[in-house]
Design an enzyme around this catalytic site. Structure first.
Site, mmCIF file in Angstrom:
data_model
loop_
_atom_site.group_PDB
_atom_site.id
_atom_site.type_symbol
_atom_site.label_atom_id
_atom_site.label_comp_id
_atom_site.label_asym_id
_atom_site.label_seq_id
_atom_site.Cartn_x
_atom_site.Cartn_y
_atom_site.Cartn_z
ATOM 1 N N GLU A 33 0.833 -1.210 0.000
ATOM 2 C CA GLU A 33 0.000 0.000 0.000
ATOM 3 C C GLU A 33 0.870 1.263 0.000
ATOM 4 O O GLU A 33 0.599 2.222 -0.735
ATOM 5 C CB GLU A 33 -0.912 -0.008 1.229
ATOM 6 C CG GLU A 33 -1.726 1.255 1.409
ATOM 7 C CD GLU A 33 -2.173 1.422 2.851
ATOM 8 O OE1 GLU A 33 -2.452 2.578 3.231
ATOM 9 O OE2 GLU A 33 -2.231 0.407 3.585
ATOM 10 N N ASP A 37 0.717 3.811 -3.153
ATOM 11 C CA ASP A 37 0.295 5.202 -3.010
ATOM 12 C C ASP A 37 1.222 6.119 -3.799
ATOM 13 O O ASP A 37 0.774 7.021 -4.514
ATOM 14 C CB ASP A 37 0.290 5.568 -1.531
ATOM 15 C CG ASP A 37 0.003 7.043 -1.297
ATOM 16 O OD1 ASP A 37 -1.139 7.469 -1.540
ATOM 17 O OD2 ASP A 37 0.926 7.776 -0.893
ATOM 18 N N ASP A 106 -7.057 1.073 0.286
ATOM 19 C CA ASP A 106 -5.726 0.541 0.586
ATOM 20 C C ASP A 106 -5.405 -0.661 -0.292
ATOM 21 O O ASP A 106 -4.275 -0.811 -0.778
ATOM 22 C CB ASP A 106 -5.645 0.134 2.056
ATOM 23 C CG ASP A 106 -5.660 1.333 3.004
ATOM 24 O OD1 ASP A 106 -5.524 2.469 2.523
ATOM 25 O OD2 ASP A 106 -5.827 1.112 4.220
ATOM 26 N N GLU A 109 -4.415 0.456 -3.819
ATOM 27 C CA GLU A 109 -3.040 0.940 -3.864
ATOM 28 C C GLU A 109 -2.052 -0.221 -3.812
ATOM 29 O O GLU A 109 -1.022 -0.214 -4.495
ATOM 30 C CB GLU A 109 -2.788 1.916 -2.727
ATOM 31 C CG GLU A 109 -3.529 3.239 -2.887
ATOM 32 C CD GLU A 109 -3.375 4.161 -1.700
ATOM 33 O OE1 GLU A 109 -3.614 5.369 -1.871
ATOM 34 O OE2 GLU A 109 -3.029 3.683 -0.594
#
Length: 218
Positions: A33, A37, A106, A109
């Site tokens: 994650e 991101d 989450d 990502e």
């Protein structure tokens, strides 16, 4: 899982880890994650930079924020049907974790990071950008609205009124599924609204939006 995501994984274990929530045990998707991101922000920023050659930094930043905000990513995760494929612990399963925006965002990502690690940046960009085609087309070039906290502050400052005050009233839930309750208060005029969010920022934005709605309705 190739159909919805659009990437044939050479290493399926990467995808498996990306869809494993920390409540299901290790190895889970939190490190993925983190990387995803950063990859997502780069892919979206690059696309906006190319599409809007005359937009200033502020417009580009607001557009990127609109595209990668938690609720938008969660909706995209639903379109990719990630929820039913998530691996969750018993507690999260009972509480409907597969439907929670924070968990879905989450996981999305993490999937992006898994694609990057599996096949590199070019493949990652080629897979991820089409997910945002509809949202990119909907954005008015160079004219993305500012976030509610900024708009509320500018509304008050434009009338030479004090800034709003944000107060954290409550935090509940496990570390991986926090819910924040925030109050937004203005002294002139005297208004108060409360809102919840899966992050402190999200709760503040929601509370500011409610204050704005009341101000604009006057």
């Amino acid at each position: 899982m190739i159909d919805r995501i659009g990437h044939p994984f050479r290493n399926p274990e990467l995808l498996q880890q990306a869809l494993r929530h920390r409540s299901a045990g290790a190895p889970h998707n939190e490190r993925l994650e983190f990387l995803g991101d950063a990859m997502l922000n780069l892919v979206v920023a690059e696309a906006l930079y190319a599409r809007w050659p005359k937009a200033d930094e502020g417009a580009l930043t607001r557009a990127r924020a609109a595209l990668v905000r938690e609720s938008a990513l969660a909706e995209l995760a639903r379109r990719l049907e990630l929820g039913p494929r998530l691996e969750l612990g018993p507690g999260e399963m009972k509480s409907g974790g597969e439907r929670r925006d924070s968990i879905l965002a989450d996981a999305l990502e993490a999937v992006i990071a898994a694609i990057y690690l599996d096949a590199g940046f070019e493949a990652c960009r080629a897979t991820v950008l089409p997910w945002f085609d509809v949202e990119l087309e909907r954005l008015p070039a160079g004219k993305v609205e500012k976030d509610p906290k900024t708009r509320l502050q500018e509304w008050l400052q434009g009338r030479q009124l004090p800034r709003p005050e944000y107060i954290l009233l409550e935090t509940r839930g496990d570390d991986h599924a926090r819910i924040f309750l925030v109050s937004c208060r203005t002294s002139e005029p005297s208004l108060e609204e409360q809102a919840e969010g899966s992050s402190l920022r999200a709760a503040e934005q929601a509370a500011a939006e409610r204050i704005l709605a009341r101000l604009e309705a006057r």
